[in-house]
Design a protein around this motif. Structure first.
Motif, PDB file in Angstrom:
ATOM      1  N   THR A  61      60.796  78.035  78.768  1.00 16.23           N
ATOM      2  CA  THR A  61      59.662  77.319  78.169  1.00 16.23           C
ATOM      3  C   THR A  61      58.616  78.328  77.665  1.00 16.23           C
ATOM      4  O   THR A  61      58.104  78.201  76.544  1.00 16.23           O
ATOM      5  N   ALA A  62      58.358  79.365  78.483  1.00 22.60           N
ATOM      6  CA  ALA A  62      57.345  80.354  78.095  1.00 22.60           C
ATOM      7  C   ALA A  62      57.807  81.174  76.885  1.00 22.60           C
ATOM      8  O   ALA A  62      56.999  81.541  76.027  1.00 22.60           O
ATOM      9  N   LEU A  63      59.114  81.443  76.815  1.00 24.41           N
ATOM     10  CA  LEU A  63      59.637  82.196  75.663  1.00 24.41           C
ATOM     11  C   LEU A  63      59.427  81.396  74.380  1.00 24.41           C
ATOM     12  O   LEU A  63      58.982  81.920  73.353  1.00 24.41           O
ATOM     13  N   VAL A  64      59.752  80.096  74.458  1.00 24.63           N
ATOM     14  CA  VAL A  64      59.604  79.228  73.284  1.00 24.63           C
ATOM     15  C   VAL A  64      58.113  79.137  72.917  1.00 24.63           C
ATOM     16  O   VAL A  64      57.739  79.253  71.745  1.00 24.63           O
ATOM     17  N   ALA A  65      57.264  79.001  73.931  1.00 25.67           N
ATOM     18  CA  ALA A  65      55.812  78.906  73.679  1.00 25.67           C
ATOM     19  C   ALA A  65      55.289  80.186  73.040  1.00 25.67           C
ATOM     20  O   ALA A  65      54.316  80.165  72.281  1.00 25.67           O
ATOM     21  N   SER A  66      55.972  81.325  73.309  1.00 28.81           N
ATOM     22  CA  SER A  66      55.486  82.580  72.728  1.00 28.81           C
ATOM     23  C   SER A  66      56.046  82.795  71.310  1.00 28.81           C
ATOM     24  O   SER A  66      55.820  83.853  70.714  1.00 28.81           O
ATOM     25  N   GLY A  67      56.776  81.818  70.809  1.00 30.95           N
ATOM     26  CA  GLY A  67      57.191  81.874  69.401  1.00 30.95           C
ATOM     27  C   GLY A  67      58.662  82.187  69.176  1.00 30.95           C
ATOM     28  O   GLY A  67      59.098  82.355  68.039  1.00 30.95           O
ATOM     29  N   ILE A  68      59.457  82.273  70.257  1.00 32.00           N
ATOM     30  CA  ILE A  68      60.889  82.568  70.069  1.00 32.00           C
ATOM     31  C   ILE A  68      61.662  81.255  69.939  1.00 32.00           C
ATOM     32  O   ILE A  68      61.522  80.356  70.796  1.00 32.00           O
ATOM     33  N   ALA A  69      62.438  81.118  68.866  1.00 36.45           N
ATOM     34  CA  ALA A  69      63.177  79.871  68.629  1.00 36.45           C
ATOM     35  C   ALA A  69      64.236  79.686  69.712  1.00 36.45           C
ATOM     36  O   ALA A  69      64.894  80.668  70.099  1.00 36.45           O
ATOM     37  N   PRO A  70      64.438  78.463  70.214  1.00 31.95           N
ATOM     38  CA  PRO A  70      65.440  78.232  71.263  1.00 31.95           C
ATOM     39  C   PRO A  70      66.824  78.778  70.872  1.00 31.95           C
ATOM     40  O   PRO A  70      67.544  79.319  71.711  1.00 31.95           O
ATOM     41  N   ALA A  71      67.164  78.679  69.580  1.00 32.09           N
ATOM     42  CA  ALA A  71      68.484  79.145  69.130  1.00 32.09           C
ATOM     43  C   ALA A  71      68.612  80.668  69.244  1.00 32.09           C
ATOM     44  O   ALA A  71      69.726  81.211  69.245  1.00 32.09           O
ATOM     45  N   ASP A  72      67.483  81.383  69.328  1.00 39.15           N
ATOM     46  CA  ASP A  72      67.524  82.855  69.414  1.00 39.15           C
ATOM     47  C   ASP A  72      67.526  83.357  70.855  1.00 39.15           C
ATOM     48  O   ASP A  72      67.426  84.558  71.104  1.00 39.15           O
ATOM     49  N   ILE A  73      67.587  82.419  71.807  1.00 31.58           N
ATOM     50  CA  ILE A  73      67.613  82.832  73.211  1.00 31.58           C
ATOM     51  C   ILE A  73      69.068  82.777  73.698  1.00 31.58           C
ATOM     52  O   ILE A  73      69.688  81.722  73.713  1.00 31.58           O
TER      53      ILE A  73
END
Ligand SMILES: Nc1ncnc2c1ncn2[C@@H]1O[C@H](COP(=O)(O)OP(=O)(O)OP(=O)(O)O)[C@@H](O)[C@H]1O
Length: 318
Positions: free
Chosen positions: A252-264
């Motif tokens: 959730t924090a990664l997405v909130a920091s601007g990283i697209a879910p598909a890039d995780i």
């Protein structure tokens, strides 16, 4: 380890200097344009894909092959012109040991000592010392043909050290060594460098070189990468491994920091995120920590050398 590029200026170093060196075999351009400097007291990694010219380059440094073009200096000497001087300064560990199969391990070292003009007593003493150094004392009386691949590597290293050379060329030294022997090799190579020797090591085991080398030379299709190209790999896209106590909160924090879910990406219990350069990584880590995520792992997914290798060999792989 930091991948430090080398300046392209011929100096008067007592180490290795290579400038615009080329060598062809018929119409195969094994080495087309190689330039680098390896300084005394340092370990330099020579990396590159299969068939990129590493062994050909080492053979030229070792005075076993004459370059068609360019200049080489080994301790200030030209290997083609001052072969005797270069051979006395240089220890060469080839990727495959050519040995006298019926001679014992000890005799092999003693004869090598005699070939380097040590007298009988001195070459026996040196053989004794080196057998202990590379851990082959228990096989001293065995013919070299019974040695395993890893044991042959140790003998090959011992042979390269017989005349206490100030410059060492090690071609795939860790190949065939078990993990304990690899760790010993690393310690030994670092020790030799700390004594002021110049060490050039080629290997495909990049994680190993990462821990051993002070700098790297990358060769692709016979051409060494420029200072600028080597430096640029530091800021290219690189995968980072991140783990937190609460995996869902991390995502959730990664997405909130601007990283697209598909890039995780996912690798067992860790998440993988591609970032450009260390600044981007530091900034992301700061964001995760300030959002309250308990981060337990945050590290590059591959070592520095592997990253450089993968980045520079993109497109050159056949
Ligand atoms: N004696 C030779 N005659 C013809 N071609 C050669 C000779 N020696 C090397 N080559 C060619 O030169 C190129 C470079 O070979 P080299 O052995 O230097 O590469 P390398 O980087 O050491 O490879 P690897 O990582 O697989 O050990 C290859 O295409 C090889 O086939």
């Amino acid at each position: 380890m930091p991948v430090e590029p080398y300046a392209r200026i011929m100096t008067t170093t007592q180490g290795i200097e290579v400038e615009h060196v080329g060598r062809s075999f018929g119409d195969v351009h094994a080495v087309r344009d190689a330039s680098f400097i390896a300084e005394p007291g340092t370990v330099t990694a020579l990396i590159g894909p299969n068939g990129s010219g590493k062994t050909t380059l080492m053979l030229m440094l070792a005075s076993l092959l004459r370059p068609d073009t360019g200049t080489i200096r080994i301790g200030g000497f030209d290997p083609s012109e001052n072969t005797a001087e270069v051979r006395s300064l240089l220890g060469w560990m080839p990727d495959v040991l050519g040995s006298w199969s019926s001679l014992s391990v000890r005799t092999t070292l003693e004869i090598t000592g005699r070939l380097y003009r040590l007298d009988k007593a001195a070459s026996a003493a040196r053989a004794h010392e080196l057998l202990a150094l590379v851990g082959l004392e228990h096989l001293a009386g065995q013919p070299t043909r019974v040695l395993s691949r890893g044991q042959k590597q140790r003998l090959s290293l011992a042979r390269a050290l017989v005349h206490d050379p100030s410059i060492l060329l090690l071609d795939e030294p860790a190949s065939g060594l078990d993990p304990a022997a690899r760790a010993d090799l690393r310690t030994l190579v670092r020790r030799l460098a700390s004594e002021g020797k110049t060490v050039l090591v080629s290997s495909h085991v990049l994680a190993e070189l990462d821990e051993m080398a002070d700098g790297a030379v990358y060769i692709g299709a016979g051409v060494t990468a420029s200072t600028e190209t080597m430096a640029a790999t530091r800021s290219t896209l690189r995968s980072w491994r991140i783990k937190a106590t609460d995996g869902a909160a991390l995502e959730t924090a990664l997405v909130a920091s601007g990283i697209a879910p598909a890039d995780i990406g996912r690798d067992r219990t860790e998440l993988l995120v591609a970032l450009e350069g260390e600044t981007a990584a530091s900034e992301l880590l700061a964001k995760l920590v300030s959002s309250g995520v308990l981060v337990s792992t945050f590290a590059p997914a591959v070592g520095d050398l592997e990253h450089t290798f993968l980045d520079l060999s993109k497109g050159s792989n056949r």
